[in-house]
Design a protein around this motif. Structure first.
Motif, PDB file in Angstrom:
ATOM      1  N   GLU A 214       0.812  -1.221   0.000  1.00 47.94           N
ATOM      2  CA  GLU A 214       0.000   0.000   0.000  1.00 47.94           C
ATOM      3  C   GLU A 214       0.843   1.267   0.000  1.00 47.94           C
ATOM      4  O   GLU A 214       0.380   2.317  -0.462  1.00 47.94           O
ATOM      5  CB  GLU A 214      -0.932   0.017   1.215  1.00 47.94           C
ATOM      6  N   GLY A 215       2.069   1.187   0.533  1.00 48.54           N
ATOM      7  CA  GLY A 215       2.947   2.344   0.524  1.00 48.54           C
ATOM      8  C   GLY A 215       3.289   2.844   1.908  1.00 48.54           C
ATOM      9  O   GLY A 215       2.671   2.465   2.916  1.00 48.54           O
ATOM     10  N   ASP A 216       4.294   3.704   1.975  1.00 45.73           N
ATOM     11  CA  ASP A 216       4.775   4.308   3.216  1.00 45.73           C
ATOM     12  C   ASP A 216       3.633   5.063   3.898  1.00 45.73           C
ATOM     13  O   ASP A 216       3.019   5.959   3.313  1.00 45.73           O
ATOM     14  CB  ASP A 216       5.923   5.266   2.867  1.00 45.73           C
ATOM     15  N   ARG A 217       3.376   4.709   5.159  1.00 41.25           N
ATOM     16  CA  ARG A 217       2.209   5.274   5.835  1.00 41.25           C
ATOM     17  C   ARG A 217       2.357   6.786   6.068  1.00 41.25           C
ATOM     18  O   ARG A 217       1.387   7.543   5.934  1.00 41.25           O
ATOM     19  CB  ARG A 217       1.968   4.556   7.161  1.00 41.25           C
ATOM     20  N   GLU A 218       3.568   7.232   6.400  1.00 39.14           N
ATOM     21  CA  GLU A 218       3.767   8.670   6.605  1.00 39.14           C
ATOM     22  C   GLU A 218       3.551   9.439   5.309  1.00 39.14           C
ATOM     23  O   GLU A 218       2.936  10.519   5.297  1.00 39.14           O
ATOM     24  CB  GLU A 218       5.168   8.945   7.139  1.00 39.14           C
ATOM     25  N   LEU A 219       4.039   8.899   4.208  1.00 41.00           N
ATOM     26  CA  LEU A 219       3.840   9.564   2.919  1.00 41.00           C
ATOM     27  C   LEU A 219       2.357   9.629   2.568  1.00 41.00           C
ATOM     28  O   LEU A 219       1.848  10.672   2.140  1.00 41.00           O
ATOM     29  CB  LEU A 219       4.605   8.818   1.828  1.00 41.00           C
ATOM     30  N   ARG A 220       1.641   8.528   2.783  1.00 46.02           N
ATOM     31  CA  ARG A 220       0.207   8.539   2.505  1.00 46.02           C
ATOM     32  C   ARG A 220      -0.530   9.540   3.395  1.00 46.02           C
ATOM     33  O   ARG A 220      -1.479  10.199   2.947  1.00 46.02           O
ATOM     34  CB  ARG A 220      -0.373   7.137   2.688  1.00 46.02           C
ATOM     35  N   ALA A 221      -0.087   9.681   4.626  1.00 47.95           N
ATOM     36  CA  ALA A 221      -0.725  10.645   5.526  1.00 47.95           C
ATOM     37  C   ALA A 221      -0.547  12.068   5.021  1.00 47.95           C
ATOM     38  O   ALA A 221      -1.474  12.892   5.081  1.00 47.95           O
ATOM     39  CB  ALA A 221      -0.149  10.501   6.938  1.00 47.95           C
ATOM     40  N   ARG A 222       0.641  12.371   4.507  1.00 49.49           N
ATOM     41  CA  ARG A 222       0.891  13.716   3.996  1.00 49.49           C
ATOM     42  C   ARG A 222       0.111  13.976   2.704  1.00 49.49           C
ATOM     43  O   ARG A 222      -0.410  15.068   2.489  1.00 49.49           O
ATOM     44  CB  ARG A 222       2.388  13.936   3.809  1.00 49.49           C
ATOM     45  N   VAL A 223       0.025  12.976   1.849  1.00 52.09           N
ATOM     46  CA  VAL A 223      -0.791  13.117   0.641  1.00 52.09           C
ATOM     47  C   VAL A 223      -2.256  13.312   1.019  1.00 52.09           C
ATOM     48  O   VAL A 223      -2.951  14.174   0.470  1.00 52.09           O
ATOM     49  CB  VAL A 223      -0.614  11.889  -0.269  1.00 52.09           C
ATOM     50  N   ALA A 224      -2.744  12.514   1.964  1.00 53.39           N
ATOM     51  CA  ALA A 224      -4.137  12.619   2.394  1.00 53.39           C
ATOM     52  C   ALA A 224      -4.439  14.011   2.935  1.00 53.39           C
ATOM     53  O   ALA A 224      -5.501  14.594   2.637  1.00 53.39           O
ATOM     54  CB  ALA A 224      -4.432  11.558   3.449  1.00 53.39           C
TER      55      ALA A 224
ATOM     56  N   ASP B 202      12.671   5.742  -1.925  1.00 54.62           N
ATOM     57  CA  ASP B 202      12.130   6.930  -2.581  1.00 54.62           C
ATOM     58  C   ASP B 202      10.873   7.427  -1.871  1.00 54.62           C
ATOM     59  O   ASP B 202      10.657   8.641  -1.740  1.00 54.62           O
ATOM     60  CB  ASP B 202      11.838   6.640  -4.045  1.00 54.62           C
ATOM     61  N   GLN B 203      10.047   6.504  -1.412  1.00 52.83           N
ATOM     62  CA  GLN B 203       8.874   6.912  -0.631  1.00 52.83           C
ATOM     63  C   GLN B 203       9.292   7.589   0.669  1.00 52.83           C
ATOM     64  O   GLN B 203       8.732   8.625   1.056  1.00 52.83           O
ATOM     65  CB  GLN B 203       8.001   5.703  -0.311  1.00 52.83           C
ATOM     66  N   ALA B 204      10.272   6.995   1.359  1.00 54.13           N
ATOM     67  CA  ALA B 204      10.732   7.573   2.618  1.00 54.13           C
ATOM     68  C   ALA B 204      11.321   8.962   2.392  1.00 54.13           C
ATOM     69  O   ALA B 204      11.096   9.892   3.188  1.00 54.13           O
ATOM     70  CB  ALA B 204      11.757   6.650   3.272  1.00 54.13           C
ATOM     71  N   ALA B 205      12.075   9.127   1.308  1.00 55.82           N
ATOM     72  CA  ALA B 205      12.660  10.432   1.006  1.00 55.82           C
ATOM     73  C   ALA B 205      11.573  11.451   0.673  1.00 55.82           C
ATOM     74  O   ALA B 205      11.662  12.623   1.070  1.00 55.82           O
ATOM     75  CB  ALA B 205      13.652  10.308  -0.142  1.00 55.82           C
ATOM     76  N   ALA B 206      10.551  11.031  -0.062  1.00 56.34           N
ATOM     77  CA  ALA B 206       9.451  11.945  -0.377  1.00 56.34           C
ATOM     78  C   ALA B 206       8.743  12.388   0.900  1.00 56.34           C
ATOM     79  O   ALA B 206       8.401  13.573   1.056  1.00 56.34           O
ATOM     80  CB  ALA B 206       8.469  11.275  -1.331  1.00 56.34           C
ATOM     81  N   ALA B 207       8.513  11.454   1.824  1.00 54.98           N
ATOM     82  CA  ALA B 207       7.898  11.818   3.105  1.00 54.98           C
ATOM     83  C   ALA B 207       8.784  12.794   3.867  1.00 54.98           C
ATOM     84  O   ALA B 207       8.297  13.765   4.470  1.00 54.98           O
ATOM     85  CB  ALA B 207       7.638  10.562   3.931  1.00 54.98           C
ATOM     86  N   ALA B 208      10.106  12.560   3.841  1.00 57.10           N
ATOM     87  CA  ALA B 208      11.036  13.461   4.519  1.00 57.10           C
ATOM     88  C   ALA B 208      11.060  14.837   3.851  1.00 57.10           C
ATOM     89  O   ALA B 208      11.194  15.866   4.530  1.00 57.10           O
ATOM     90  CB  ALA B 208      12.433  12.846   4.526  1.00 57.10           C
TER      91      ALA B 208
END
Length: 401
Positions: free
Chosen positions: A78-88, A281-287
């Motif tokens: 489903e993807g990095d949860r922190e990244l999904r939270a920021r997108v949401a 890449d997901q973790a970096a995007a969240a960061a």
């Protein structure tokens, strides 16, 4: 080589590739390495506007942080949860109420379209599209074995009356739209028409895919709520987004917001495709979202692109022949031009390249009978001064013919 080897049958390609044409945009990009060419061809963000320092800092934070090893490991589909939270949170702020569990992270928004095709389309299924529309979506649906049926458009996007007729006649599985700053036309569908489209498709039990890579690149006017935020959209409208236009396309990160009953099937399709999108890449995007002033960065993009759009729109009347028409988009990356009469802009492109200027001929964007007198101009990757020079060169080509 022996005669036996020559007589052996060659292994065959899959039949599904037979009707799928190569992207002329990709082919043009390969030809345009010469710095003297002013290219209006690629729908690319401006590389000089990438937040290079912020992205470097984000990767450093991930690779030197306490979770560095986890960022190099397999991860949930489903993807990095922190990244999904920021997108949401960003989507909710734009008027589309979204939670972490509504989202699936994808390897670019193009993969999102592929997953949708896998989950929703059987061979022979009918997909409705605006005419013209995003050509890589046409490739995706054709590769899935779908029958792509065009719906007429006007200056406000898809025509609801025409859509109602096609829905009755074709019984489609899916409608694909780019309703905000559309590729290739730059048009935006107004709020009332969005409500009509959602109501029509709900009544006919048709899935709708709203592709929204450009929505944050608005230079004029008030935002329009996404299709997926319209009343009655919850159970049948999917929303596709991308980091490519506000962060960097090289990250290959996008997302898919879908009704809860559909997400399990999309997740299985994603597992079969690549297990999960790049963990690091997901973790970096969240960061990056956590550490950068993303709103200020988007404002910088909009300011620069607004000046470039204005330069293009202001230069065109002096270069195009009388009787030409073109769009004046409120945002996004594209201006759509129609020349008078019946010229073929594919032929015109050869002359243009000889004058060191490039564009994309319009025919490739049509699922139906193409209007060959059309062309797409992208304004984002050139300065206003370079745009003026490119349009001058284009005018010289048109004057010759």
């Amino acid at each position: 080589m022996s005669s036996l080897a020559l007589s052996r049958p060659a292994p065959a390609l899959a039949e599904r590739l037979a009707g799928v044409a190569s992207s002329p945009v990709r082919e043009l990009l390969a030809l345009l390495d010469r710095p003297e060419v002013v290219s209006f061809a690629g729908g690319l963000p401006a590389p000089e506007l990438f937040d290079l320092d912020g992205v470097r800092a984000a990767y450093d934070a991930v690779l030197w942080g306490s979770s560095a090893r986890r960022a190099l490991q397999y991860a949930p589909t489903e993807g990095d949860r922190e990244l999904r939270a920021r997108v949401a949170a960003r989507m909710t702020a734009r008027g589309l109420l979204t939670t972490v569990d509504d989202l699936l992270v994808t390897s670019g928004s193009q993969q999102a379209l592929t997953l949708v095709a896998t989950a929703l389309l059987d061979p022979g299924a009918v997909v409705l599209v605006e005419d013209p529309t995003y050509l890589a979506a046409l490739q995706c649906f054709q590769l899935a074995g779908a029958r792509v049926v065009p719906v007429p458009t006007d200056e406000h996007g898809i025509d609801p009356a025409a859509l109602a007729d096609v829905l009755e006649r074709e019984r489609p599985a899916l409608l694909y739209l780019v309703p905000t700053f559309a590729n290739p036309t730059g048009r935006t569908m107004p709020a009332q028409r969005r409500a009509e489209v959602v109501e029509l498709t709900a009544r006919h039990g048709v899935w709708v895919v709203e592709d929204d890579p450009y929505g944050e690149l608005r230079y004029r006017g008030a935002p329009v709520l996404p299709l997926a935020a319209q009343p009655g959209a919850d159970d049948h409208v999917l929303h596709v987004g991308s980091f490519s236009k506000i962060a960097a396309p090289g990250l290959r990160l996008g997302w898919l917001r879908a009704p809860s009953r559909l997400l399990p099937a999309l997740t299985v399709a994603k597992q079969a495709a690549d297990l999960h999108t790049s963990t690091i890449d997901q973790a970096a995007a969240a960061a990056w979202f956590a550490g950068a002033d993303v709103e200020a960065h988007v404002m910088t993009l909009c300011s620069a692109y607004r000046a470039r759009r204005d330069a293009l729109v202001e230069a065109l009347p002096h270069a195009l022949p009388q009787g030409s028409t073109w769009t004046d988009p409120d945002g996004g990356m594209f201006v759509w031009v129609r020349l008078p009469g019946t010229p073929d802009t594919a032929d015109l492109l050869h002359r243009a390249l000889a004058h060191d200027v490039a564009f994309v001929p319009g025919a490739a964007f049509y699922a139906g009978t193409p209007d060959r007198a059309t062309l797409r101009l992208s304004f984002t990757t050139n300065t206003p001064e370079r745009i003026a020079e490119g349009v001058r060169r284009l005018g010289a080509v048109l004057a010759e013919v």
